[in-house]
Design an enzyme around this catalytic site. Structure first.
Site, PDB file in Angstrom:
ATOM      1  N   HIS A  66      -8.963  14.311   1.597  1.00 54.05           N
ATOM      2  CA  HIS A  66      -8.354  15.458   0.926  1.00 54.05           C
ATOM      3  C   HIS A  66      -8.815  16.722   1.636  1.00 54.05           C
ATOM      4  O   HIS A  66     -10.019  16.864   1.940  1.00 54.05           O
ATOM      5  CB  HIS A  66      -8.849  15.576  -0.516  1.00 54.05           C
ATOM      6  CG  HIS A  66      -8.467  14.469  -1.440  1.00 54.05           C
ATOM      7  ND1 HIS A  66      -7.432  14.569  -2.336  1.00 54.05           N
ATOM      8  CD2 HIS A  66      -9.011  13.235  -1.626  1.00 54.05           C
ATOM      9  CE1 HIS A  66      -7.345  13.456  -3.052  1.00 54.05           C
ATOM     10  NE2 HIS A  66      -8.300  12.629  -2.641  1.00 54.05           N
ATOM     11  N   ASP A 106      -0.430  16.702  -0.825  1.00 53.78           N
ATOM     12  CA  ASP A 106      -0.684  15.903  -2.029  1.00 53.78           C
ATOM     13  C   ASP A 106       0.400  16.196  -3.065  1.00 53.78           C
ATOM     14  O   ASP A 106       0.806  17.342  -3.267  1.00 53.78           O
ATOM     15  CB  ASP A 106      -2.076  16.239  -2.587  1.00 53.78           C
ATOM     16  CG  ASP A 106      -2.563  15.191  -3.567  1.00 53.78           C
ATOM     17  OD1 ASP A 106      -3.521  14.470  -3.234  1.00 53.78           O
ATOM     18  OD2 ASP A 106      -1.977  15.090  -4.677  1.00 53.78           O
ATOM     19  N   CYS A 112       0.838  -1.197   0.000  1.00 55.29           N
ATOM     20  CA  CYS A 112       0.000   0.000   0.000  1.00 55.29           C
ATOM     21  C   CYS A 112       0.878   1.253   0.000  1.00 55.29           C
ATOM     22  O   CYS A 112       1.707   1.442   0.894  1.00 55.29           O
ATOM     23  CB  CYS A 112      -0.933  -0.008   1.210  1.00 55.29           C
ATOM     24  SG  CYS A 112      -1.828   1.547   1.427  1.00 55.29           S
ATOM     25  N   HIS A 126      -8.491   8.091   2.888  1.00 52.11           N
ATOM     26  CA  HIS A 126      -7.826   9.384   3.008  1.00 52.11           C
ATOM     27  C   HIS A 126      -8.830  10.511   2.838  1.00 52.11           C
ATOM     28  O   HIS A 126      -9.834  10.378   2.152  1.00 52.11           O
ATOM     29  CB  HIS A 126      -6.676   9.526   2.014  1.00 52.11           C
ATOM     30  CG  HIS A 126      -7.024   9.216   0.586  1.00 52.11           C
ATOM     31  ND1 HIS A 126      -7.152   7.927   0.115  1.00 52.11           N
ATOM     32  CD2 HIS A 126      -7.276  10.024  -0.466  1.00 52.11           C
ATOM     33  CE1 HIS A 126      -7.458   7.952  -1.178  1.00 52.11           C
ATOM     34  NE2 HIS A 126      -7.547   9.219  -1.546  1.00 52.11           N
ATOM     35  N   ASN A 165     -12.962  10.245  -1.687  1.00 53.55           N
ATOM     36  CA  ASN A 165     -13.470   9.473  -2.812  1.00 53.55           C
ATOM     37  C   ASN A 165     -13.496   8.007  -2.399  1.00 53.55           C
ATOM     38  O   ASN A 165     -12.551   7.501  -1.813  1.00 53.55           O
ATOM     39  CB  ASN A 165     -12.542   9.649  -4.026  1.00 53.55           C
ATOM     40  CG  ASN A 165     -12.488  11.086  -4.503  1.00 53.55           C
ATOM     41  OD1 ASN A 165     -13.516  11.759  -4.561  1.00 53.55           O
ATOM     42  ND2 ASN A 165     -11.308  11.578  -4.835  1.00 53.55           N
TER      43      ASN A 165
HETATM   44  P1  5GP Z   1      -7.742   9.635  -4.657  1.00 54.38           P
HETATM   45  O1  5GP Z   1      -7.637   9.808  -6.156  1.00 54.38           O
HETATM   46  O2  5GP Z   1      -7.557   8.190  -4.281  1.00 54.38           O
HETATM   47  O3  5GP Z   1      -8.949  10.253  -4.041  1.00 54.38           O
HETATM   48  O4  5GP Z   1      -6.527  10.462  -4.049  1.00 54.38           O
HETATM   49  C1  5GP Z   1      -5.222   9.991  -4.053  1.00 54.38           C
HETATM   50  C2  5GP Z   1      -4.334  11.186  -3.971  1.00 54.38           C
HETATM   51  O5  5GP Z   1      -3.024  10.758  -3.640  1.00 54.38           O
HETATM   52  C3  5GP Z   1      -4.222  11.970  -5.284  1.00 54.38           C
HETATM   53  O6  5GP Z   1      -4.666  13.310  -5.084  1.00 54.38           O
HETATM   54  C4  5GP Z   1      -2.752  11.881  -5.627  1.00 54.38           C
HETATM   55  O7  5GP Z   1      -2.238  13.079  -6.200  1.00 54.38           O
HETATM   56  C5  5GP Z   1      -2.114  11.572  -4.301  1.00 54.38           C
HETATM   57  N1  5GP Z   1      -0.896  10.805  -4.404  1.00 54.38           N
HETATM   58  C6  5GP Z   1      -0.675   9.711  -5.180  1.00 54.38           C
HETATM   59  N2  5GP Z   1       0.579   9.247  -5.023  1.00 54.38           N
HETATM   60  C7  5GP Z   1       1.169  10.087  -4.116  1.00 54.38           C
HETATM   61  C8  5GP Z   1       2.483  10.124  -3.543  1.00 54.38           C
HETATM   62  O8  5GP Z   1       3.362   9.298  -3.813  1.00 54.38           O
HETATM   63  N3  5GP Z   1       2.732  11.125  -2.659  1.00 54.38           N
HETATM   64  C9  5GP Z   1       1.786  12.066  -2.338  1.00 54.38           C
HETATM   65  N4  5GP Z   1       2.130  13.018  -1.461  1.00 54.38           N
HETATM   66  N5  5GP Z   1       0.541  12.054  -2.854  1.00 54.38           N
HETATM   67  C10 5GP Z   1       0.236  11.069  -3.735  1.00 54.38           C
HETATM   68 ZN    ZN Z   2      -2.414   1.294   3.597  1.00 56.10          ZN
END
Ligand code: 5GP
Ligand code: ZN
Length: 113
Positions: free
Chosen positions: A101, A30, A4, A99, A86
Site C-alpha cells: 500500500h 485501491d 487470486c 502487495h 499487511n
Molecule cells: P489488505 O487488506 O490485504 O492489506 O489490502 C487489500 C487491499 O485491496 C484493500 O485496501 C482493498 O481496498 C483493496 N482491494 C480489494 N479488492 C479490490 C479490487 O477489486 N480492486 C482494487 N483496486 N482494490 C481492491
Molecule cells: Zn495472485
C-alpha cells in the site's frame, strides 16, 4: 493462481485504475482509498505474502520500492508517503497476494491501529 483477485487484475480479467506496469510489477489505485493518494504495487508473480519472500524471489521487492519512489514523485507526493504491507489475518491482510500500500497527501498517525 486462478482464484487470486490480484492475479486477475494483472491479467485484466477484473478492471482496475492502472497507474504503472512493467515486466515484473503492476500498480493501481485501491478501490477503497484510505488517503487522498492510495495505490497498491504488486509483483506479477503470485507471492502469497511477505512471509513468502525468499532469497530467490526477493529482487522484485527492491524493484517495487524503486517504482514507488518514481510514482510518488510523479503523483506529486512531495517525498511524504507511507508504504504498508499487511501480512496475515491479525495484521489485516485480506488479499493473499503480496502487495504494498502507498498512502500519501494526508497526515498519518503512528502507531497504526
Ligand atoms: P489488505 O487488506 O490485504 O492489506 O489490502 C487489500 C487491499 O485491496 C484493500 O485496501 C482493498 O481496498 C483493496 N482491494 C480489494 N479488492 C479490490 C479490487 O477489486 N480492486 C482494487 N483496486 N482494490 C481492491
Ligand atoms: Zn495472485
Amino acid at each position: 493462481m486462478n482464484d487470486c483477485l490480484f492475479c486477475k487484475i494483472i491479467a485484466g480479467e477484473i478492471p482496475s485504475k492502472k497507474i504503472y506496469e512493467d515486466e515484473s510489477c503492476f500498480a493501481f489505485y485501491d478501490i477503497d482509498p484510505q488517503a487522498p493518494v492510495h495505490f497498491l504495487v504488486i509483483p506479477k508473480a503470485h507471492i502469497t505474502g511477505a512471509n513468502e519472500i525468499t532469497a530467490e524471489n526477493c529482487a522484485v521487492v527492491g524493484h517495487i520500492y524503486a517504482v514507488i519512489a518514481q510514482l510518488t514523485k510523479k503523483l506529486d507526493c512531495k517525498d511524504d508517503y507511507r508504504v504498508v504491507t499487511n501480512c496475515g489475518d491479525l495484521a489485516g491482510q485480506t488479499v493473499k497476494h503480496l502487495h504494498f500500500h502507498v498512502l500519501a497527501k494526508r497526515s498519518l498517525a503512528w502507531p497504526p491501529g
